[in-house]
Design a protein around this motif. Structure first.
Motif, PDB file in Angstrom:
ATOM      1  N   LEU A  58       8.234  -9.138  -3.510  1.00  0.00           N
ATOM      2  CA  LEU A  58       8.084  -8.012  -4.432  1.00  0.00           C
ATOM      3  C   LEU A  58       7.028  -7.064  -3.879  1.00  0.00           C
ATOM      4  O   LEU A  58       5.894  -7.473  -3.617  1.00  0.00           O
ATOM      5  CB  LEU A  58       7.656  -8.504  -5.817  1.00  0.00           C
ATOM      6  CG  LEU A  58       7.439  -7.425  -6.879  1.00  0.00           C
ATOM      7  CD1 LEU A  58       8.745  -6.676  -7.163  1.00  0.00           C
ATOM      8  CD2 LEU A  58       6.873  -8.036  -8.142  1.00  0.00           C
ATOM      9  N   VAL A  59       7.412  -5.796  -3.688  1.00  0.00           N
ATOM     10  CA  VAL A  59       6.494  -4.749  -3.250  1.00  0.00           C
ATOM     11  C   VAL A  59       6.160  -3.913  -4.477  1.00  0.00           C
ATOM     12  O   VAL A  59       7.056  -3.329  -5.093  1.00  0.00           O
ATOM     13  CB  VAL A  59       7.128  -3.852  -2.163  1.00  0.00           C
ATOM     14  CG1 VAL A  59       6.172  -2.739  -1.753  1.00  0.00           C
ATOM     15  CG2 VAL A  59       7.545  -4.680  -0.955  1.00  0.00           C
ATOM     16  N   THR A  60       4.885  -3.884  -4.853  1.00  0.00           N
ATOM     17  CA  THR A  60       4.464  -3.165  -6.055  1.00  0.00           C
ATOM     18  C   THR A  60       3.535  -2.024  -5.682  1.00  0.00           C
ATOM     19  O   THR A  60       2.530  -2.229  -4.996  1.00  0.00           O
ATOM     20  CB  THR A  60       3.730  -4.108  -7.031  1.00  0.00           C
ATOM     21  OG1 THR A  60       4.582  -5.213  -7.324  1.00  0.00           O
ATOM     22  CG2 THR A  60       3.383  -3.387  -8.328  1.00  0.00           C
ATOM     23  N   ARG A  61       3.878  -0.819  -6.152  1.00  0.00           N
ATOM     24  CA  ARG A  61       3.002   0.352  -5.959  1.00  0.00           C
ATOM     25  C   ARG A  61       2.048   0.371  -7.146  1.00  0.00           C
ATOM     26  O   ARG A  61       2.455   0.536  -8.288  1.00  0.00           O
ATOM     27  CB  ARG A  61       3.822   1.629  -5.917  1.00  0.00           C
ATOM     28  CG  ARG A  61       2.966   2.858  -5.750  1.00  0.00           C
ATOM     29  CD  ARG A  61       3.835   4.104  -5.700  1.00  0.00           C
ATOM     30  NE  ARG A  61       3.003   5.279  -5.568  1.00  0.00           N
ATOM     31  CZ  ARG A  61       3.113   6.335  -6.356  1.00  0.00           C
ATOM     32  NH1 ARG A  61       4.024   6.385  -7.304  1.00  0.00           N
ATOM     33  NH2 ARG A  61       2.323   7.361  -6.176  1.00  0.00           N
ATOM     34  N   LEU A  62       0.763   0.178  -6.866  1.00  0.00           N
ATOM     35  CA  LEU A  62      -0.247   0.133  -7.917  1.00  0.00           C
ATOM     36  C   LEU A  62      -0.699   1.533  -8.308  1.00  0.00           C
ATOM     37  O   LEU A  62      -0.898   1.820  -9.486  1.00  0.00           O
ATOM     38  CB  LEU A  62      -1.436  -0.707  -7.465  1.00  0.00           C
ATOM     39  CG  LEU A  62      -1.063  -2.136  -7.049  1.00  0.00           C
ATOM     40  CD1 LEU A  62      -2.255  -2.839  -6.425  1.00  0.00           C
ATOM     41  CD2 LEU A  62      -0.522  -2.909  -8.238  1.00  0.00           C
ATOM     42  N   HIS A  63      -0.895   2.387  -7.327  1.00  0.00           N
ATOM     43  CA  HIS A  63      -1.168   3.810  -7.492  1.00  0.00           C
ATOM     44  C   HIS A  63      -0.956   4.453  -6.129  1.00  0.00           C
ATOM     45  O   HIS A  63      -0.756   3.738  -5.141  1.00  0.00           O
ATOM     46  CB  HIS A  63      -2.571   4.082  -8.066  1.00  0.00           C
ATOM     47  CG  HIS A  63      -3.709   3.515  -7.279  1.00  0.00           C
ATOM     48  ND1 HIS A  63      -4.188   4.071  -6.123  1.00  0.00           N
ATOM     49  CD2 HIS A  63      -4.479   2.415  -7.493  1.00  0.00           C
ATOM     50  CE1 HIS A  63      -5.191   3.360  -5.660  1.00  0.00           C
ATOM     51  NE2 HIS A  63      -5.390   2.341  -6.465  1.00  0.00           N
ATOM     52  N   PRO A  64      -0.950   5.778  -6.027  1.00  0.00           N
ATOM     53  CA  PRO A  64      -0.667   6.393  -4.733  1.00  0.00           C
ATOM     54  C   PRO A  64      -1.555   5.827  -3.616  1.00  0.00           C
ATOM     55  O   PRO A  64      -2.777   5.814  -3.725  1.00  0.00           O
ATOM     56  CB  PRO A  64      -0.962   7.878  -4.983  1.00  0.00           C
ATOM     57  CG  PRO A  64      -0.687   8.055  -6.438  1.00  0.00           C
ATOM     58  CD  PRO A  64      -1.160   6.768  -7.080  1.00  0.00           C
ATOM     59  N   GLY A  65      -0.902   5.299  -2.595  1.00  0.00           N
ATOM     60  CA  GLY A  65      -1.607   4.755  -1.453  1.00  0.00           C
ATOM     61  C   GLY A  65      -2.031   3.304  -1.577  1.00  0.00           C
ATOM     62  O   GLY A  65      -2.514   2.717  -0.625  1.00  0.00           O
ATOM     63  N   ARG A  66      -1.822   2.682  -2.720  1.00  0.00           N
ATOM     64  CA  ARG A  66      -2.243   1.286  -2.938  1.00  0.00           C
ATOM     65  C   ARG A  66      -1.033   0.438  -3.316  1.00  0.00           C
ATOM     66  O   ARG A  66      -0.320   0.752  -4.272  1.00  0.00           O
ATOM     67  CB  ARG A  66      -3.296   1.236  -4.041  1.00  0.00           C
ATOM     68  CG  ARG A  66      -3.745  -0.119  -4.439  1.00  0.00           C
ATOM     69  CD  ARG A  66      -4.831  -0.614  -3.520  1.00  0.00           C
ATOM     70  NE  ARG A  66      -5.116  -1.982  -3.886  1.00  0.00           N
ATOM     71  CZ  ARG A  66      -6.263  -2.564  -3.727  1.00  0.00           C
ATOM     72  NH1 ARG A  66      -7.244  -1.905  -3.190  1.00  0.00           N
ATOM     73  NH2 ARG A  66      -6.435  -3.802  -4.067  1.00  0.00           N
ATOM     74  N   TYR A  67      -0.800  -0.641  -2.563  1.00  0.00           N
ATOM     75  CA  TYR A  67       0.371  -1.495  -2.751  1.00  0.00           C
ATOM     76  C   TYR A  67      -0.022  -2.968  -2.674  1.00  0.00           C
ATOM     77  O   TYR A  67      -1.001  -3.323  -2.027  1.00  0.00           O
ATOM     78  CB  TYR A  67       1.416  -1.239  -1.661  1.00  0.00           C
ATOM     79  CG  TYR A  67       1.984   0.155  -1.683  1.00  0.00           C
ATOM     80  CD1 TYR A  67       3.196   0.419  -2.306  1.00  0.00           C
ATOM     81  CD2 TYR A  67       1.307   1.206  -1.076  1.00  0.00           C
ATOM     82  CE1 TYR A  67       3.715   1.695  -2.324  1.00  0.00           C
ATOM     83  CE2 TYR A  67       1.826   2.492  -1.095  1.00  0.00           C
ATOM     84  CZ  TYR A  67       3.022   2.724  -1.718  1.00  0.00           C
ATOM     85  OH  TYR A  67       3.537   3.993  -1.737  1.00  0.00           O
ATOM     86  N   THR A  68       0.798  -3.795  -3.292  1.00  0.00           N
ATOM     87  CA  THR A  68       0.710  -5.242  -3.118  1.00  0.00           C
ATOM     88  C   THR A  68       2.088  -5.715  -2.679  1.00  0.00           C
ATOM     89  O   THR A  68       3.101  -5.340  -3.272  1.00  0.00           O
ATOM     90  CB  THR A  68       0.311  -5.947  -4.428  1.00  0.00           C
ATOM     91  OG1 THR A  68      -0.981  -5.501  -4.810  1.00  0.00           O
ATOM     92  CG2 THR A  68       0.278  -7.453  -4.247  1.00  0.00           C
ATOM     93  N   VAL A  69       2.120  -6.535  -1.643  1.00  0.00           N
ATOM     94  CA  VAL A  69       3.351  -7.158  -1.164  1.00  0.00           C
ATOM     95  C   VAL A  69       3.157  -8.653  -1.370  1.00  0.00           C
ATOM     96  O   VAL A  69       2.207  -9.230  -0.852  1.00  0.00           O
ATOM     97  CB  VAL A  69       3.603  -6.833   0.328  1.00  0.00           C
ATOM     98  CG1 VAL A  69       4.886  -7.479   0.807  1.00  0.00           C
ATOM     99  CG2 VAL A  69       3.637  -5.322   0.545  1.00  0.00           C
ATOM    100  N   ALA A  70       4.033  -9.268  -2.177  1.00  0.00           N
ATOM    101  CA  ALA A  70       3.805 -10.665  -2.547  1.00  0.00           C
ATOM    102  C   ALA A  70       5.101 -11.448  -2.645  1.00  0.00           C
ATOM    103  O   ALA A  70       6.153 -10.898  -2.956  1.00  0.00           O
ATOM    104  CB  ALA A  70       3.079 -10.729  -3.886  1.00  0.00           C
ATOM    105  N   LEU A  71       4.987 -12.754  -2.393  1.00  0.00           N
ATOM    106  CA  LEU A  71       6.103 -13.652  -2.676  1.00  0.00           C
ATOM    107  C   LEU A  71       6.204 -13.761  -4.185  1.00  0.00           C
ATOM    108  O   LEU A  71       5.190 -13.846  -4.872  1.00  0.00           O
ATOM    109  CB  LEU A  71       5.847 -15.030  -2.060  1.00  0.00           C
ATOM    110  CG  LEU A  71       5.703 -15.072  -0.543  1.00  0.00           C
ATOM    111  CD1 LEU A  71       5.473 -16.504  -0.093  1.00  0.00           C
ATOM    112  CD2 LEU A  71       6.915 -14.496   0.138  1.00  0.00           C
ATOM    113  N   ASP A  72       7.418 -13.719  -4.710  1.00  0.00           N
ATOM    114  CA  ASP A  72       7.605 -13.730  -6.158  1.00  0.00           C
ATOM    115  C   ASP A  72       8.833 -14.568  -6.498  1.00  0.00           C
ATOM    116  O   ASP A  72       9.928 -14.288  -6.021  1.00  0.00           O
ATOM    117  CB  ASP A  72       7.782 -12.299  -6.653  1.00  0.00           C
ATOM    118  CG  ASP A  72       7.716 -12.178  -8.158  1.00  0.00           C
ATOM    119  OD1 ASP A  72       8.523 -12.846  -8.844  1.00  0.00           O
ATOM    120  OD2 ASP A  72       6.866 -11.416  -8.642  1.00  0.00           O
ATOM    121  N   GLU A  73       8.645 -15.572  -7.341  1.00  0.00           N
ATOM    122  CA  GLU A  73       9.742 -16.476  -7.690  1.00  0.00           C
ATOM    123  C   GLU A  73      10.806 -15.819  -8.556  1.00  0.00           C
ATOM    124  O   GLU A  73      11.911 -16.342  -8.674  1.00  0.00           O
ATOM    125  CB  GLU A  73       9.182 -17.729  -8.352  1.00  0.00           C
ATOM    126  CG  GLU A  73       8.377 -18.565  -7.370  1.00  0.00           C
ATOM    127  CD  GLU A  73       7.809 -19.831  -7.976  1.00  0.00           C
ATOM    128  OE1 GLU A  73       8.061 -20.104  -9.167  1.00  0.00           O
ATOM    129  OE2 GLU A  73       7.119 -20.555  -7.249  1.00  0.00           O
TER     130      GLU A  73
END
Length: 86
Positions: A58-73
């Protein structure tokens, strides 16, 4: 200039006991660097996900320029989903 930070769990006493990276936090200062940075993070987590074949990414855009890329069940194995944080 691009700033990318990768948060990792500290390594255990021996390399075989080290937990796999499950989440990568990224921050970019230019829009042109976002695509490449996210591709590299996803590629790193594909290798981790393939070890147990239990989840996707799961790639989540938190705010412009800030992201989290995580394994997600909640994401099926072999797939990558995108989300925007509310």
């Amino acid at each position: 200039m691009t700033t990318a930070t990768m948060e990792r769990v500290p390594a255990a006493s021996s390399p075989t006991d080290a937990p796999a990276v499950r989440s990568i936090d990224l921050e970019f200062s230019t829009a042109s660097d976002v695509h490449t940075g996210l591709e590299e993070a996803v590629a790193e987590l594909i290798g981790v996900a393939a070890q147990d074949a239990a989840c996707g990414i799961l790639v989540t855009r938190l705010h412009p320029g800030r992201y989290t890329v995580a394994l997600d069940e909640s994401v099926p194995f072999g797939e990558t989903y995108e989300a925007i944080a509310a």
